[in-house]
Design a protein around this motif. Structure first.
Motif: not given
Length: 457
Positions: A168-173, A186-189, A225-229, A255-264
């Protein structure tokens, strides 16, 4: 002292910080602040929203001098008392346990002074920087970029330690280089609900969330235009799904890019389950020329070289291949194993992989607590399971290889497990089971590292 209208300035709450003049003002008053406390405040404000490690903060405040951490705590206490003069800044600096400190208030930056309101720029949090190059993920990153070109909600899923955040970080950069507009991470942990997630997003964008952070976000994001990770969402997957649908409905250029061990399982979601890095099969003949074929071996050797001189010889390759295979090609597990080569050696690591949790314990000091040991990573996933899911996972750990769903469900029912079919499906959705579609019949299996963890409970 009169402030020059063209003097660089940071503004937050009722304070203004002038770096070159080394002055802190509140309204029209100049605030008395010591040199060390000023340097500390400048280091935090200039990186607002970013966790500044203890070591980086000490270097900024005491360059070329070695001091005890107690000195840092004394200066931090002094600084917090100064900021507490303003009610809105009483909690401006957040302590991040085991990592450092973070300035959490919105900051406006005037690089050329405060002569006009238009000279201000909102200080968004910069994207994280990857200190290690991603290995074996080039095609995946390209695939995610292609997905973002066609979809507004993209979710990366997979087990803990598989590298979701790295991708996700590599993609965002990469995305930021090629696109106009805002890109934030944003780290939501540490967030516990949807309201907290909205507040965290607003903070990353440099916004004052107010009493209704969702409305604040809709107004701020609807015209640009925005990408929020959104990173690490599995513990609040339902409220994140609701928040994502709401924001995307109101902000057509978001646009939203999400990381999760379970899909939304949200409307319009495009998902990608990250696979392990590639490793040789047990009976493969390994030659020097073939190392690059296996990304797990390439990464493992690269990480060993970052801690100790290492030139792999032909005699090393079988044991390197075995370690990569036994660790399921999981990047985090490989990094933790590589960190132990200098003191244990390859053969000692390979000989102890049946109890891998006891040796894979030396993660980066600055890593999140759940990424410092393999056990902590699996604790995070296991503790998010329901009682039925935990019971099913313990039952499945008795299988040493792949198994058919029907067989496992019947066996679990016979053993007294409740809701076995739903629990099996849920474990797959939460990335704790993998599937094998190489045969005509679909089969599941627990990763070896996960099986070792369950056996240790």
């Amino acid at each position: 002292m009169l402030m020059e209208p063209t003097e660089e300035c940071y503004e937050f709450a009722s304070f203004r910080l002038y770096p070159k003049l080394r002055t802190l003002k509140q309204a029209k008053d100049t605030i008395t602040i010591g040199g060390r406390a000023f340097d500390m405040l400048l280091a935090l404000v200039s990186q607002a929203g970013v966790v500044v490690s203890l070591s980086d903060l000490m270097k900024a405040v005491w360059p070329q001098v070695t001091v005890e951490e107690a000195n840092l705590r004394v200066q931090m206490g002094t600084l917090r008392k100064i900021l507490a003069q303003c009610d809105d800044a009483q909690r401006a600096i957040e302590t991040i346990p085991l990592r450092g400190y973070c300035f959490i208030l919105p900051v406006r930056y005037y690089p050329h002074g405060m002569e006009t309101p238009a000279s201000a720029t909102t200080r968004r949090r910069p994207l994280p920087t990857l200190l290690n190059r991603p290995i074996g993920r080039d095609e995946t990153i390209e695939g995610v970029l292609d997905a973002l070109a066609e979809n507004r909600l993209v979710t990366l899923s997979g087990p803990g330690g598989i590298g979701k955040t790295t991708v996700a970080v590599a993609t965002a950069n990469r995305y930021e280089l090629d696109h106009e507009g805002k890109v934030v991470f944003i780290d939501l942990s540490h967030v516990v609900d949807g309201f907290g997630a909205a507040e965290a997003i607003a903070g990353a964008l440099g916004l004052d969330a107010g009493e209704d952070p969702v409305s604040t976000l809709c107004v701020a994001l609807e015209g640009s235009d925005s990408l929020v990770v959104l990173d690490t969402c599995e513990h609040i997957v339902e409220p994140i799904a609701e928040l994502a649908e709401l924001l995307l409905a109101h902000c057509i250029r978001l646009k939203l890019l999400v990381t999760s061990r379970e899909v939304l399982r949200a409307a319009g979601e495009w998902t990608l389950r990250l696979l392990p890095l590639t490793f040789p099969e047990k009976d493969d003949q390994l030659l020097d020329a073939r190392i690059d074929e296996f990304t797990a071996m390439t990464m493992f050797i690269d990480r060993i070289r970052s801690t100790t001189p290492f030139s792999p010889e032909a005699r090393h390759l079988p044991v390197v291949g075995e370690i990569c295979r036994r660790l399921d090609g999981i990047p985090l597990a490989l990094e933790l194993a590589a960190a132990r080569v200098a003191d244990l050696g390859l053969h000692e690591i390979a000989a102890n992989l049946d109890d891998c949790l006891t040796i894979l314990t030396r993660g980066r000091r600055t890593a999140l607590p759940r990424h410092r040991t393999l056990s902590a990573t699996l604790d995070w996933s296991y503790n998010l399971l329901s009682g039925r899911e935990q019971q099913m996972m313990q039952h499945l750990s008795s299988y040493s290889g792949s198994f058919a769903a029907k067989e496992a469900i019947q066996s679990a029912n016979d053993a007294g497990c409740d809701g076995s079919e739903d629990a099996l499906i849920s474990l797959f959705e939460k990335s704790l089971l993998t599937i094998d579609m190489r045969e005509d019949t679909l089969t599941y299996r627990l990763l070896d590292t996960t099986r070792s963890y369950v056996a240790s409970l």
